[in-house]
Design a protein around this motif. Structure first.
Motif, PDB file in Angstrom:
ATOM      1  N   VAL A  19     -13.175   3.820   7.308  1.00  0.00           N
ATOM      2  CA  VAL A  19     -13.024   3.494   5.896  1.00  0.00           C
ATOM      3  C   VAL A  19     -11.626   2.943   5.644  1.00  0.00           C
ATOM      4  O   VAL A  19     -10.635   3.490   6.138  1.00  0.00           O
ATOM      5  CB  VAL A  19     -13.249   4.741   5.010  1.00  0.00           C
ATOM      6  N   PHE A  20     -11.589   1.860   4.878  1.00  0.00           N
ATOM      7  CA  PHE A  20     -10.310   1.251   4.505  1.00  0.00           C
ATOM      8  C   PHE A  20     -10.126   1.372   2.992  1.00  0.00           C
ATOM      9  O   PHE A  20     -10.979   0.938   2.221  1.00  0.00           O
ATOM     10  CB  PHE A  20     -10.288  -0.235   4.888  1.00  0.00           C
ATOM     11  N   LEU A  21      -8.997   1.938   2.587  1.00  0.00           N
ATOM     12  CA  LEU A  21      -8.626   1.969   1.180  1.00  0.00           C
ATOM     13  C   LEU A  21      -7.394   1.087   1.016  1.00  0.00           C
ATOM     14  O   LEU A  21      -6.389   1.266   1.707  1.00  0.00           O
ATOM     15  CB  LEU A  21      -8.314   3.392   0.718  1.00  0.00           C
ATOM     16  N   GLU A  22      -7.517   0.132   0.077  1.00  0.00           N
ATOM     17  CA  GLU A  22      -6.448  -0.852  -0.074  1.00  0.00           C
ATOM     18  C   GLU A  22      -5.657  -0.603  -1.360  1.00  0.00           C
ATOM     19  O   GLU A  22      -6.221  -0.206  -2.387  1.00  0.00           O
ATOM     20  CB  GLU A  22      -7.037  -2.260  -0.122  1.00  0.00           C
ATOM     21  N   CYS A  23      -4.362  -0.884  -1.283  1.00  0.00           N
ATOM     22  CA  CYS A  23      -3.478  -0.708  -2.428  1.00  0.00           C
ATOM     23  C   CYS A  23      -2.483  -1.851  -2.466  1.00  0.00           C
ATOM     24  O   CYS A  23      -1.869  -2.172  -1.437  1.00  0.00           O
ATOM     25  CB  CYS A  23      -2.743   0.623  -2.306  1.00  0.00           C
ATOM     26  N   VAL A  24      -2.320  -2.436  -3.651  1.00  0.00           N
ATOM     27  CA  VAL A  24      -1.392  -3.547  -3.818  1.00  0.00           C
ATOM     28  C   VAL A  24      -0.518  -3.274  -5.034  1.00  0.00           C
ATOM     29  O   VAL A  24      -1.020  -2.872  -6.085  1.00  0.00           O
ATOM     30  CB  VAL A  24      -2.149  -4.883  -4.015  1.00  0.00           C
ATOM     31  N   PHE A  33       3.109   5.032  -1.142  1.00  0.00           N
ATOM     32  CA  PHE A  33       2.635   6.368  -0.785  1.00  0.00           C
ATOM     33  C   PHE A  33       1.114   6.448  -0.917  1.00  0.00           C
ATOM     34  O   PHE A  33       0.529   5.794  -1.767  1.00  0.00           O
ATOM     35  CB  PHE A  33       3.234   7.417  -1.735  1.00  0.00           C
ATOM     36  N   TRP A  34       0.529   7.296  -0.102  1.00  0.00           N
ATOM     37  CA  TRP A  34      -0.873   7.678  -0.279  1.00  0.00           C
ATOM     38  C   TRP A  34      -0.954   9.188  -0.437  1.00  0.00           C
ATOM     39  O   TRP A  34      -0.421   9.947   0.394  1.00  0.00           O
ATOM     40  CB  TRP A  34      -1.739   7.256   0.916  1.00  0.00           C
ATOM     41  N   TYR A  35      -1.621   9.612  -1.525  1.00  0.00           N
ATOM     42  CA  TYR A  35      -1.871  11.019  -1.814  1.00  0.00           C
ATOM     43  C   TYR A  35      -3.377  11.243  -1.913  1.00  0.00           C
ATOM     44  O   TYR A  35      -4.140  10.327  -2.214  1.00  0.00           O
ATOM     45  CB  TYR A  35      -1.263  11.421  -3.157  1.00  0.00           C
ATOM     46  N   ARG A  36      -3.766  12.482  -1.713  1.00  0.00           N
ATOM     47  CA  ARG A  36      -5.097  12.881  -2.131  1.00  0.00           C
ATOM     48  C   ARG A  36      -4.977  14.040  -3.116  1.00  0.00           C
ATOM     49  O   ARG A  36      -4.044  14.858  -3.024  1.00  0.00           O
ATOM     50  CB  ARG A  36      -6.007  13.245  -0.951  1.00  0.00           C
ATOM     51  N   GLN A  37      -5.900  14.047  -4.077  1.00  0.00           N
ATOM     52  CA  GLN A  37      -5.884  15.078  -5.100  1.00  0.00           C
ATOM     53  C   GLN A  37      -7.163  15.872  -5.001  1.00  0.00           C
ATOM     54  O   GLN A  37      -8.262  15.307  -5.069  1.00  0.00           O
ATOM     55  CB  GLN A  37      -5.784  14.462  -6.499  1.00  0.00           C
ATOM     56  N   ILE A  46      -0.193  12.106   2.161  1.00  0.00           N
ATOM     57  CA  ILE A  46      -0.830  11.803   3.440  1.00  0.00           C
ATOM     58  C   ILE A  46       0.132  11.007   4.323  1.00  0.00           C
ATOM     59  O   ILE A  46       0.456  11.414   5.436  1.00  0.00           O
ATOM     60  CB  ILE A  46      -2.140  11.011   3.226  1.00  0.00           C
ATOM     61  N   TYR A  47       0.560   9.859   3.813  1.00  0.00           N
ATOM     62  CA  TYR A  47       1.500   8.993   4.519  1.00  0.00           C
ATOM     63  C   TYR A  47       2.366   8.279   3.486  1.00  0.00           C
ATOM     64  O   TYR A  47       1.954   8.102   2.342  1.00  0.00           O
ATOM     65  CB  TYR A  47       0.759   7.916   5.325  1.00  0.00           C
ATOM     66  N   PHE A  48       3.535   7.834   3.920  1.00  0.00           N
ATOM     67  CA  PHE A  48       4.329   6.976   3.075  1.00  0.00           C
ATOM     68  C   PHE A  48       5.060   5.934   3.916  1.00  0.00           C
ATOM     69  O   PHE A  48       5.109   6.040   5.141  1.00  0.00           O
ATOM     70  CB  PHE A  48       5.297   7.777   2.198  1.00  0.00           C
ATOM     71  N   SER A  49       5.607   4.958   3.225  1.00  0.00           N
ATOM     72  CA  SER A  49       6.257   3.844   3.900  1.00  0.00           C
ATOM     73  C   SER A  49       7.465   3.413   3.088  1.00  0.00           C
ATOM     74  O   SER A  49       7.352   3.205   1.881  1.00  0.00           O
ATOM     75  CB  SER A  49       5.288   2.670   4.043  1.00  0.00           C
ATOM     76  N   TYR A  50       8.609   3.285   3.746  1.00  0.00           N
ATOM     77  CA  TYR A  50       9.826   2.846   3.071  1.00  0.00           C
ATOM     78  C   TYR A  50      10.097   1.355   3.269  1.00  0.00           C
ATOM     79  O   TYR A  50      11.046   0.822   2.698  1.00  0.00           O
ATOM     80  CB  TYR A  50      11.032   3.654   3.562  1.00  0.00           C
ATOM     81  N   LEU A  76      -4.759   2.549   3.610  1.00  0.00           N
ATOM     82  CA  LEU A  76      -5.070   3.857   4.196  1.00  0.00           C
ATOM     83  C   LEU A  76      -6.373   3.726   4.969  1.00  0.00           C
ATOM     84  O   LEU A  76      -7.349   3.181   4.450  1.00  0.00           O
ATOM     85  CB  LEU A  76      -5.207   4.918   3.109  1.00  0.00           C
ATOM     86  N   ILE A  77      -6.379   4.229   6.185  1.00  0.00           N
ATOM     87  CA  ILE A  77      -7.547   4.101   7.061  1.00  0.00           C
ATOM     88  C   ILE A  77      -8.023   5.486   7.466  1.00  0.00           C
ATOM     89  O   ILE A  77      -7.225   6.311   7.950  1.00  0.00           O
ATOM     90  CB  ILE A  77      -7.186   3.280   8.311  1.00  0.00           C
ATOM     91  N   LEU A  78      -9.299   5.726   7.225  1.00  0.00           N
ATOM     92  CA  LEU A  78      -9.940   6.930   7.733  1.00  0.00           C
ATOM     93  C   LEU A  78     -10.664   6.520   9.000  1.00  0.00           C
ATOM     94  O   LEU A  78     -11.640   5.764   8.948  1.00  0.00           O
ATOM     95  CB  LEU A  78     -10.919   7.506   6.714  1.00  0.00           C
ATOM     96  N   GLU A  79     -10.171   6.945  10.118  1.00  0.00           N
ATOM     97  CA  GLU A  79     -10.668   6.469  11.411  1.00  0.00           C
ATOM     98  C   GLU A  79     -12.144   6.801  11.628  1.00  0.00           C
ATOM     99  O   GLU A  79     -12.912   5.989  12.116  1.00  0.00           O
ATOM    100  CB  GLU A  79      -9.825   7.047  12.531  1.00  0.00           C
TER     101      GLU A  79
END
Lengths: 113, 112
Positions: A19-24, A33-37, A46-50, A76-79
Motif C-alpha cells: 500500500v502506498f500513501l502519498e502526501c504533498v 512526518f507520518w503519524y497514525r491515530q 511512524i517516520y519523519f524526514s528532515y 508512506l509504504i506498507l510493505e
C-alpha cells in the motif's frame, strides 16, 4: 496558507497487499512526518524526514517504509498490509523551526481486510 | 513510554461555561508546547502555543497555562461553544527545531 494534501481520504486494502500513501505539501517545508491515530493511543510517529532522501524512524516504524525523492512529496509504504495497520494516517509538514507546529493533512482512513 | 499524557479521554461541558483540558509531561527538557484541535475526518489544526519562558498565553477565548514545576499545562476555553466540540491534543518538544510528542487526546463535547 500551507496546504498538505493526502491523495486518498478512504482506502480499503486486502491483507498482504503493498500500500502506498502519498502526501504533498506546497510551502517548501523542510520537515515531513507520518503519524497514525488510534483511539486511546493518540498520534504516534511512524517516520519523519528532515530533507530530501533523508528519513528517520519514529516510534512505530515496523511494517512501514517511506520515500522522499522530492522536497514536496513524502510517501508512506506498507510493505505487506496487515489488519493491525487499519488506522487513520496523518501526514504533516513544518519548517525546520516549527514555531506554529506542524501543518497536517486531512488524513487517510485505511482499512485492511 | 508516553512522555505526554492527557488523562481525561473525554469531557462534557455546558455551553457558556468554562472548559479545562489538562496535559502532563515527564521530560524536563520540553520547553515548547502546543494545543491542536481535531474534528472527525479532518487533520489536527494548530490552536495555541506556549514556550517555557511564559506561564500563560491567551488568544481570544483560549488560554494556555504552563506550570513548569509540576510539568503540567492546561487549556481553558471561555465561554465554551458547541463548535468547540472536538478532540484536543497537547504536544511538546525540546526546542522549536525538534520533534513534537503528542498526548492521547481529550474529546470535548459542549452541550447546547
Amino acid at each position: 496558507d500551507v496546504k498538505v494534501t493526502q491523495s486518498s481520504r478512504y482506502l480499503v486494502k486486502r491483507t498482504g497487499e503493498k500500500v502506498f500513501l502519498e502526501c504533498v505539501q506546497d510551502m517548501d517545508h523542510e520537515n515531513m512526518f507520518w503519524y497514525r491515530q488510534d483511539p486511546g493511543l493518540g498520534l504516534r510517529l511512524i517516520y519523519f524526514s528532515y530533507d530530501v532522501k533523508m528519513k528517520e524512524k519514529g516510534d512505530i516504524p515496523e511494517g512501514y517504509s517511506v520515500s522522499r525523492e522530492k522536497k514536496e512529496r513524502f510517501s508512506l509504504i506498507l510493505e505487506s498490509a496487515s489488519t493491525n495497520q487499519t488506522s487513520m494516517y496523518l501526514c504533516a509538514s513544518s519548517l525546520s523551526t516549527h514555531i506554529r507546529g506542524y501543518t497536517f493533512g486531512s488524513g487517510t482512513r485505511l482499512t485492511v481486510v | 513510554d508516553q512522555q505526554v499524557k492527557q488523562n481525561s479521554p473525554s469531557l462534557s461541558v455546558q455551553e457558556g461555561r468554562i472548559s479545562i483540558l489538562n496535559c502532563d509531561y515527564t521530560n524536563s527538557m520540553f520547553d515548547y508546547f502546543l494545543w491542536y484541535k481535531k474534528y472527525p475526518a479532518e487533520g489536527p489544526t494548530f490552536l495555541i502555543s506556549i514556550s517555557s519562558i511564559k506561564d500563560k498565553n491567551e488568544d481570544g477565548r483560549f488560554t494556555v497555562f504552563l506550570n513548569k514545576s509540576a510539568k503540567h499545562l492546561s487549556l481553558h476555553i471561555v465561554p465554551s461553544q458547541p463548535g468547540d466540540s472536538a478532540v484536543y491534543f497537547c504536544a511538546a518538544s525540546a526546542g522549536t527545531g525538534n520533534q513534537f510528542y503528542f498526548g492521547t487526546g481529550t474529546s470535548l463535547t459542549v452541550i447546547p
